[in-house]
Design a protein around this motif. Structure first.
Motif: not given
Length: 616
Positions: A374-383
């Motif tokens: 995500h450009p704002q929140f960084g790397l997000l996991t599936p949950n």
């Protein structure tokens, strides 16, 4: 002899002018509109009977009086300045409304108009002006009654939504608070729990009477809270069964919490409505903040959100606004709104985690795990986003991208390593993908597009989704199985566990939930281990093998777990003992090794996980 007309004409005009002037003076004196002639100094020259009655003074005593004092023109600076400019001839007129105090004690409202008298200007531009004062008290009283009707609820007689927002906006205005005030504002926003059931079962007449009774109790609570204050909190009905208590000059959250608790206690007492004994409760959202910088919209949004929390937390309670909890909610909204375009923008990536054979510790397959860069929140996991995708339906678009990307990568590995048995790729599928899209057609198209053999694709569905499959989902699973695609039940042992139904499904693999594997972290014979875990897992493995299914153990993290699972007969293991989820190029390295063996995580800041975050 020639006559001189000028003298005669002048005489004629004079003769006609005197009666006309007398007529004008008579009309002025007896006009129903209060009138006064005022000179350039602001003194009354003459006034009619109506004006004298308006201000409560005999007409012959008004001459020489200061006109501005009679009709209160000096009470505010702007009106006074305009009046002076009219007297000086620098402004055309003055119009204003004034509340006048009559000498007999009553008050009245007057519409004041001041305008220059024609032809009366002196050399400086000033001159005599005509002051008219119309009594508009009856009109103002009617307007006040109409405003009261417009601003109050007919059922409860409380201020309605219009008046509430008017007061709220005034409370938040810049400069509404001086240095001696708290400069804060608080709000209790509530609705009744189960009010709809009262309306539906007993009718709207009883419902309206209940609302009126609730309004009385809220007003009493507000009056009690208002002791020692300039004014009690404003109680308003915002609509339906929603009410609000607005606290101006709030002293902090403790005051609002006390008001909310007192309100709940008051409403918990049963209501007796002509033989109908009703018990209701309420949920209350509480917001308290500085007035400076706050907006009515922002305050109400926070109150509405907090009321929702009170409802979801169990009702019959008050909940204080929590910025951190709200930030999480806003993050969910932001993620949800940007999910669909994120696929088109290429913001998703896949990591892969190996499935390793217990007998030879060779890589048999890999599971594709999606992440959102995500450009704002960084790397997000599936949950963080999969449940949102399932809610809004974007899981279909995202799932199709994951399936295509994983199949394309698996085909690359097959072509890059012809010397070894090709690995299969396992992709998670949500139930909504089966219902909202033609999954069979999508899979067939992607396999044809990428060239991946169907036997090298495994689709994972959760146990709770698969066990109840009927109709279209079951038909899709059978069609995929007949195509040669593997079907695996994910997190097996946590759902319905309907083993009889399992034999009728086109399933080729079971993945044991990590909760079973975690009980295997000790060596056999150690007292910390639970012997029942081994018995249950061994029974499930034997049953699966008799049904022709392979078994994968999830969340394998220690060599002791791997040893015991091998002895029990599990086919493959997946977990951080072998590898964490890694990028595709790292899998390529593992496939090039003859025997990767167990690999302990060594990267800084990484430790074995107690469980595995599941994508969908």
């Amino acid at each position: 002899m020639t006559a001189t007309p000028s003298a005669g004409c002048a005489h004629a005009v004079t003769e006609r002018g005197e009666p006309e002037r007398a007529d004008y003076r008579g009309a002025f004196a007896h006009a129903p509109l209060p009138l006064a002639v005022v000179d350039g100094e602001g003194l009354v020259v003459d006034a009619n009977q109506a004006f004298a009655a308006l201000v409560g003074a005999p007409p012959d005593e008004l001459a020489g009086r200061v006109a501005a004092d009679l009709v209160d023109l000096a009470s505010d600076a702007r009106t006074w300045h305009t009046y002076r400019e009219v007297l000086r001839g620098r402004q055309a007129d003055l119009r204003c409304t004034r509340r006048l105090k009559h000498p007999d004690g009553h008050s009245l409202w007057a519409r004041i108009t001041v305008s220059p008298m024609p032809g009366s200007a002196d050399r400086d531009g000033g001159g005599t002006v005509l002051l008219a004062a119309a009594d508009i008290s009856a009109r103002r009283e009617l307007q006040a009654r109409l405003r009261h009707v417009q601003m109050h609820d007919p059922v409860t007689r409380l201020p309605n939504r219009n008046l509430f927002f008017e007061r709220l906006a005034a409370a938040l205005e810049a400069g509404a608070y001086d240095d001696s005030s708290t400069g804060r504002v608080g709000l209790c926003y509530l609705d009744l729990d189960g009010f709809k059931a009262v309306n539906d079962t007993l009718g709207h007449r009883i419902g309206d009477r209940l609302l009126a009774a609730v309004a009385e109790r809220l007003t009493r609570c507000a009056d009690l809270a208002g002791h020692g204050r300039t004014a009690p909190p404003l109680v308003a009905r915002l609509g339906g069964d929603e009410f609000a208590l607005l606290v101006e000059e709030s002293t902090g959250t403790e005051e609002l919490a006390g008001l909310a608790e007192a309100t709940l206690e008051a409403l918990r007492e049963p209501f007796d409505l002509s033989g109908q004994r009703l018990s209701v409760s309420a949920s209350i959202g509480v917001v308290e903040r500085r007035a400076s910088g706050a907006t009515a919209t922002g305050l109400m949004q926070a109150a509405d959100t907090t009321l929702y929390w009170a409802k979801t937390d169990g009702k019959d309670r008050w909940t204080l606004f929590d910025p951190e909890r709200n930030a999480h909610r806003m993050t969910r909204q932001t993620l949800s709104s940007s999910l669909r375009p994120a696929v088109d923008r290429g913001e998703f990536v896949l990591d892969y985690q190996p499935l390793v054979g217990f007998d030879d510790e060779d890589v048999r397959g890999v599971e594709a795990l999606v992440r959102w860069q995500h450009p704002q929140f960084g790397l997000l996991t599936p949950n963080r986003f999969i449940s949102l995708a399932e809610e809004d339906g974007s899981i279909v678009q995202l799932g199709c991208w994951v399936l295509r990307t994983a199949c394309r990568q698996a085909r690359r590995w097959q072509l890059a390593h012809p010397e070894r048995e090709p690995v299969f790729v396992s992709v998670n599928v949500a139930v909504r993908q089966v219902w909202d899209s033609d999954l069979v057609a999508d899979v067939a198209g992607i396999l044809a597009e990428t060239g991946l053999p169907p036997r090298l694709l495994q689709l994972e569905l959760t146990e709770s989704a698969v066990m109840g499959s009927t109709g279209r989902p079951l038909q899709a699973l059978k069609a995929l199985s007949e195509m040669g695609v593997r079907i695996a039940i994910d997190d097996f042992g946590t759902g319905y566990s309907n083993l009889a139904y399992l034999s009728r499904l086109p399933v080729s693999a079971l993945k044991l939930d990590g909760s079973f594997v975690r009980g295997f972290q000790y060596e056999e014979g150690e007292t910390q281990g639970n012997p029942a875990d081994a018995v249950i897992v061994e029974a499930m493995v034997q049953l699966a093998h008799r049904l022709g299914l392979t078994v994968t153990a999830e969340c394998v993290e220690t060599a002791a777990q791997a040893t015991r699972l091998r002895r029990i007969g599990c086919d493959t293991g997946q977990g951080w003992l072998y590898s964490r989820p890694v990028a595709a190029d790292r899998i390529s390295v593992l496939l090039g090794e003859v025997n990767p063996g167990p690999e302990s995580p060594k990267e800084p800041g990484v430790r074995p996980s107690a469980g595995r975050t599941r994508p969908r």
